[in-house]
Design a protein around this motif. Structure first.
Motif, PDB file in Angstrom:
ATOM      1  N   ILE A   1       0.868  -1.178   0.000  1.00 40.05           N
ATOM      2  CA  ILE A   1       0.000   0.000   0.000  1.00 40.05           C
ATOM      3  C   ILE A   1       0.905   1.227   0.000  1.00 40.05           C
TER       4      ILE A   1
ATOM      5  N   LEU B   1      -8.274   5.474  -0.553  1.00 46.52           N
ATOM      6  CA  LEU B   1      -7.445   4.513  -1.278  1.00 46.52           C
ATOM      7  C   LEU B   1      -7.908   4.417  -2.719  1.00 46.52           C
TER       8      LEU B   1
ATOM      9  N   LEU C   1      -8.245   2.437  -5.790  1.00 45.51           N
ATOM     10  CA  LEU C   1      -8.209   1.019  -6.158  1.00 45.51           C
ATOM     11  C   LEU C   1      -8.587   0.914  -7.628  1.00 45.51           C
TER      12      LEU C   1
ATOM     13  N   PRO D   1      -6.506  -6.301  -7.634  1.00 46.64           N
ATOM     14  CA  PRO D   1      -6.084  -5.449  -6.513  1.00 46.64           C
ATOM     15  C   PRO D   1      -7.008  -5.583  -5.308  1.00 46.64           C
ATOM     16  N   GLY D   2      -8.304  -5.748  -5.571  1.00 46.29           N
ATOM     17  CA  GLY D   2      -9.251  -5.900  -4.480  1.00 46.29           C
ATOM     18  C   GLY D   2      -8.993  -7.176  -3.693  1.00 46.29           C
TER      19      GLY D   2
ATOM     20  N   GLN E   1      -6.189  -8.772  -3.574  1.00 42.49           N
ATOM     21  CA  GLN E   1      -4.899  -8.679  -2.907  1.00 42.49           C
ATOM     22  C   GLN E   1      -5.020  -7.864  -1.614  1.00 42.49           C
ATOM     23  N   LEU E   2      -5.932  -6.908  -1.632  1.00 44.45           N
ATOM     24  CA  LEU E   2      -6.184  -6.121  -0.419  1.00 44.45           C
ATOM     25  C   LEU E   2      -6.706  -7.041   0.685  1.00 44.45           C
TER      26      LEU E   2
ATOM     27  N   ILE F   1      -3.818  -9.016   1.986  1.00 45.53           N
ATOM     28  CA  ILE F   1      -3.009  -8.254   2.945  1.00 45.53           C
ATOM     29  C   ILE F   1      -3.680  -8.299   4.313  1.00 45.53           C
TER      30      ILE F   1
ATOM     31  N   LEU G   1     -12.222  -5.202   6.451  1.00 50.52           N
ATOM     32  CA  LEU G   1     -12.324  -4.628   5.109  1.00 50.52           C
ATOM     33  C   LEU G   1     -13.710  -4.016   4.900  1.00 50.52           C
TER      34      LEU G   1
ATOM     35  N   ILE H   1      -3.066   0.666  -3.824  1.00 52.42           N
ATOM     36  CA  ILE H   1      -2.506  -0.677  -3.663  1.00 52.42           C
ATOM     37  C   ILE H   1      -2.019  -1.159  -5.015  1.00 52.42           C
TER      38      ILE H   1
END
Lengths: 295, 276, 455
Positions: C180, C216, C218, C225-226, C228-229, C232, C264, C298
């Motif tokens: 991030i 953020l 995105l 990417p979502g 992967q968030l 994380i 999240l 991210i």
């Protein structure tokens, strides 16, 4: 109706129709049959396929995305037809009958969106609809700050936003066809009607409409079935997402093919799309049959 | 009288507004092609470029083989249109004039091609093209494009043939003009308006076609424009200005061809209308 | 072991002058000949090589099609790699072909007609498909001959071996992490500091939102990417992250996953994402961060190279912002992400001279590893010392120093084992991010769906 000119020339019949039959069979029919057969198999696209019976169709009809896709496809078709045929006929009528100036320029300009590639149009509308910086939200914010929306990211709203862009892009396509058909109506019908004292509105419904009925029917079929096959614009704008809010049948097929890599499954969806489209075509043909007028 | 003046003004306003909405995307594309990412996406997506970057055009022209893509697209579009429309002219003539069950089925089957999603037949089609020994030639695209153009062409031409009175060809035929002469000298010239319309429609389709070209063309020297342009855009980051510039360059032929042919269509139609 | 790289460097030195004169870039889409890099490499040759053997094949002629991703940063790397190859194998012509699909559809159709490129980037599950169809061949022989693995740091090729114990697709890249990033100026202007744990993160998001800045950015036009968030978020407790679902090792109902989903969801409700997130593409997301319209972004660690023009204003979170208070220091070293590219370069079974093709391919991979360092300041994974031509930005250097301290990596979603799993996780995480699905429902739905998913 059969022409005598061909009855004596059987050879010419064959000669004239062979090129299309051969090319069409090789490029479309045979691959289509293969795709149909493959819809009964499990296949990764490379290795030998294994027979799977009706499993792919079962997967399709139990998929949670099917209902959304069908509803979205219906919405898509309905808006396409309404927008494109209404405006197309309206503009064509004005361009053919009205005495306004610059007709050709108007006609050419209305066709411009059709000429642009889908990616350009999709990019433009993405910018217009964008939730944070979109033109639409900027305008709405000026009117009332609470009016701005996630145009493309909500159920139903998303698919309507996309189909409006698509309708706008394709309107000229149908307008030109209808326009050509109207131009083809012999002038003397109108001259006779004017002498008989028919108003322009009467002339439209009694002469123009029946005579271009065949063309309108074709446009109607093209619009409706295009709604079920529509792909590129949706794919570029949302790829069916978020979640499955903007899924349609063809997006479903694409995801099965390229996402899940299940060729058999995606072929089953393709077969389903073809069946729906042919069904719609036959229904429309039947509905229009009685209204067919030949002068 | 007064009522019609108001109506006219209303029509003008309405037509002009819609014309503006239809014209804007081309202007937008031209603006786009002169911007950088910052302006395109965040600061100025809709207005004219604040710092026009003409270098975008220079890059589009020099960094990629646009000339080669252009040539390939032109070859493929030209042959697929000429051959495709010619074949359909002949085929549809038979189907429209000989009304038997067979021809009815033939017509329906071809028209149904409109409803086939291309992705569905992609893999078998590629194998077919290979078996026809067309791989790595322009024909590997021309032949499929010809076939894909059939359904729409049949629909359009069928309508025209059916509306064409048979007396004309029959009297010519009776007068001793042979079958082929009758067709090519009497009938074919009458088909000019729909053929011109078809040229516009088919050209648009073939010039922009991407999906099939992607899987059918393997040699870079045979790539068509949409395929070539695809390599401009990256997966993670892209400079969109030069992409816009190349899109402008790629769109020009379609726009020019349309304006040229639409006037031809107009003339041809005016001519056929007069005869009636 | 150093034979190959040595001979290559020797040839560089020997042919240097000749090449500048006549080494006109071939038609592989304009490989620009930059002369600056050659001096560096040539000078390094003296330090690392023992000048004994030159491979017999360097003068051999050949022509190979290389199907590879050829856009954005990869373009610079590819051009440089091709240039290095031209120096080592002056008579070999590499025709670079851009890989315009990420899903292998093009390769599959080409395999159907037997026209696979000689050397191609074989992604994801495609490798297994092609092994089964015998479209690709084992690379072991050539790798042993070159002692290829030993040219690299340990463990670079771990996980590339196929089930039968052979290598079929080889790629050498430095591990990348999903990070991030934040705009330093935006943070400074609003009196914010990078968060070390979840409560700090949540309040940070609320503050940015209140300041009318998209917290953020995105680029959810792509789905990874979502996801992967979410990964994380999971790694703040469970190092396996989403890879825990592979083979059913972990279940969504376990605490690490339910907590991640809940956090999240709360963040989304607090306004984490912009309204247009799902229609935002990568370029747009980058611009948002760069211009300070968004506070965070991210992306994978390759973003350091993409952002090189404004890297000074970009920092990244070293601590996992989803960590519970107290676990900051441990979760810090659980990285999300892993090897950037799935699979690797494979050789078509139909290529004319397979052994030579393998040699060329492996050397090409080697050249790429060097080019990645010299051209884009990537992290060196070769044993040989290669230095970047340009200095890394401060945050990039910090990441480069930190990367060897990571205790675990997960995967980027496209490297997960089955397409079914990828699709399922992508779709589920997207649901969560819309904010219209409760985290509990997300977990139960996912748990149920996972039971019937090949993983």
């Amino acid at each position: 109706m059969n022409s005598i000119i061909f009855s004596k020339n059987k050879f010419a019949q064959i000669l004239f129709s062979t090129p299309v039959i051969i090319i069409y069979s090789l490029i479309i029919i045979i691959p289509l049959i293969q795709a149909f057969i493959m819809s009964f198999t499990n296949w990764d696209g490379v290795n030998t396929a294994t027979y799977a019976g009706l499993a792919n169709y079962k997967m399709l009809f139990t998929s949670p995305n099917l209902k959304v896709s069908l509803i979205n496809s219906v919405i898509y078709s309905a808006i396409l037809v309404t927008y494109q045929l209404t405006l197309g006929t309206l503009f064509a009528t004005i361009l053919v009958n009205s005495t306004i100036k610059f007709k050709r320029i108007f006609k050419d300009i209305y066709f411009f969106p059709v000429l642009l590639s889908v990616s350009v149009v999709a990019q433009l509308w993405l910018s217009i609809y964008h939730g944070d910086f979109g033109l639409l939200n900027q305008i709405l914010k000026m009117l009332d700050p609470t009016w701005s929306q996630n145009w493309l990211a909500e159920p139903t709203k998303g698919i309507i936003a996309i189909v409006l862009a698509e309708s706008w892009k394709g309107m000229g396509y149908h307008m030109l066809i209808i326009y050509a058909a109207m131009r083809n109506v012999p002038r003397f019908y109108y001259e006779a009607a004017t002498i008989d004292g028919a108003s322009p509105t009467q002339q439209f419904f009694n002469i123009t409409f029946p005579l271009i009925g065949q063309t309108l029917k074709v446009c109607f079929i093209m619009c409706v079935t295009f709604g079920f096959r529509a792909f590129e614009q949706i794919f570029i704008m949302t790829s069916g997402g978020p979640v499955n809010y903007t899924y349609t049948m063809s997006i479903m097929m694409y995801k099965a093919l390229f996402g899940l890599q299940k060729y058999g499954y995606s072929n089953a969806i393709a077969v389903f799309i073809v069946v729906i489209c042919v069904g719609i075509m036959l229904m429309i043909e039947r509905a229009f049959r009685n209204t067919h007028v030949e002068y | 009288m007064k009522k019609s003046t108001i109506l006219r003004i209303f029509i003008y306003i309405f037509m002009s507004i819609y014309a503006l909405i239809s014209l804007y995307p081309i202007i937008w594309m031209a603006f786009y092609s002169l911007k950088n990412n910052e302006e395109i996406f965040v600061t100025n997506p809709f207005g004219p470029p604040l710092h026009p970057k003409f270098s975008n055009y220079y890059r589009a022209l020099t960094e990629y083989n646009i000339a080669v893509f252009f040539k390939n697209s032109a070859i493929v579009s030209f042959f697929s249109i000429v051959l495709g429309i010619f074949f359909v002219l002949l085929f549809t003539y038979v189907v429209a004039r000989v009304r038997t069950k067979t021809t009815g089925v033939l017509r329906t089957v071809v028209v149904m091609g409109m409803f086939i999603p291309v992705q569905a037949i992609m893999t078998p089609l590629v194998v077919m093209v290979k078996n026809m020994k067309l791989s790595n030639t322009h024909w590997s695209l021309i032949v499929p494009y010809i076939a894909l153009g059939f359904p729409f062409a049949v629909i359009v031409l069928y309508g025209f043939y059916v509306n064409l009175p048979t007396d004309l060809e029959e009297s010519a035929y009776m007068d001793g003009s042979g079958f082929y002469r009758t067709y090519f000298q009497i009938i074919l010239p009458l088909m000019k308006p729909p053929v011109l319309v078809l040229v516009i429609y088919q050209f648009m389709g073939n010039w922009n076609e991407f999906g099939l070209a992607l899987v059918l063309i393997t040699k870079s020297s045979l790539k068509t424009l949409p395929l070539g342009l695809a390599s401009f855009t990256g997966q993670f980051s892209t400079e969109w200005g030069p992409v816009g510039a190349s899109l402008v360059i790629a769109s020009l032929p379609v726009i020019i061809l349309y304006i040229f042919f639409s006037n031809k269509v107009e003339d041809a139609m005016a001519f056929s209308g007069m005869k009636n | 072991m150093i034979k190959k790289s040595l001979s290559m460097l020797l040839v560089v030195a020997m042919l240097f002058t000749a090449l500048v004169g006549c080494g006109k870039s071939d038609n592989t889409a304009g490989s620009s000949t930059t002369t600056t890099g050659e001096a560096t490499i040539a000078s390094e040759a003296t330090t690392t090589s023992d000048t004994t053997a030159i491979s017999d094949n360097t003068q051999k002629a050949g022509e190979f099609t290389v199907y590879t991703y050829y856009a954005d940063a990869a373009k610079i790397i590819t051009d440089e790699a091709v240039r290095l190859m031209k120096e080592k194998y002056p008579n070999v012509k590499l025709n670079i072909e851009h890989r315009s699909d990420s899903d292998g559809a093009v390769l599959k159709t080409r395999s159907a007609v037997g026209e696979l490129p000689d050397i191609f980037e074989c992604t994801g599950t495609l490798t297994d498909t092609f092994i089964q169809s015998k479209d690709i061949i084992p690379l072991n022989s050539a790798m042993e001959k070159m002692d290829f693995e030993n040219l690299y740091m340990p463990n670079i090729f771990a996980g590339l071996k196929s089930a039968d114990g052979n290598y079929y697709a080889v790629q050498a890249s430095a591990p990348s992490a999903a990070l991030i990033y934040y705009n330093k100026k935006v943070f400074a202007d609003n009196g914010l500091t990078p968060p070390k744990n979840y409560p700090e993160f949540l309040s940070l998001v609320q503050k940015l939102k209140a300041a009318d800045i998209i917290p953020l950015s995105l680029f959810a036009q792509q789905k990874w990417p979502g996801l992967q968030l979410f990964d994380i978020a999971v790694t703040s407790q469970e190092p396996l992250g989403i890879t825990g679902f592979e083979g059913g090792v972990k279940k969504p109902s376990e605490k690490a996953y339910t907590d991640a989903a809940k956090k999240l969801y709360d963040l989304v409700k607090a306004g984490l994402l912009g309204k247009g997130a799902f229609n935002t593409n990568a370029s747009q997301a980058f611009e948002l961060l760069k211009l300070g319209k968004a506070g965070m972004l991210i992306n994978g660690s390759w973003y350091f190279a993409d952002a090189k023009e404004y890297i000074d204003n970009i920092g990244y979170f070293e601590y996992n912002p989803f960590a519970d208070p107290g676990s900051e220091e441990t979760s810090k070293w659980n990285a999300s992400g892993g090897v950037n590219t799935p699979g690797g370069y494979a050789i078509s079974a139909k290529t004319k001279d397979p052994e030579f093709a393998k040699e060329i391919m492996l050397n090409y991979v080697l050249s790429r590893s060097k080019a990645e360092v010299t051209e884009t300041a990537g992290i060196n994974i070769l044993k040989e010392d290669v230095q970047p031509k340009v200095k890394r930005g401060e945050s990039y250097q910090k990441f480069a120093d930190n990367v060897k301290n990571y205790k675990s990596f997960t995967k980027f979603e496209w490297s997960l084992k089955t397409p079914d799993l990828i699709t399922l996780l992508e779709d589920s995480s997207e649901k969560l991010l819309t904010g219209s699905y409760l985290p509990e429902k997300f977990i139960t739905d996912l748990e149920k769906a996972l039971e019937n998913t090949p993983k």
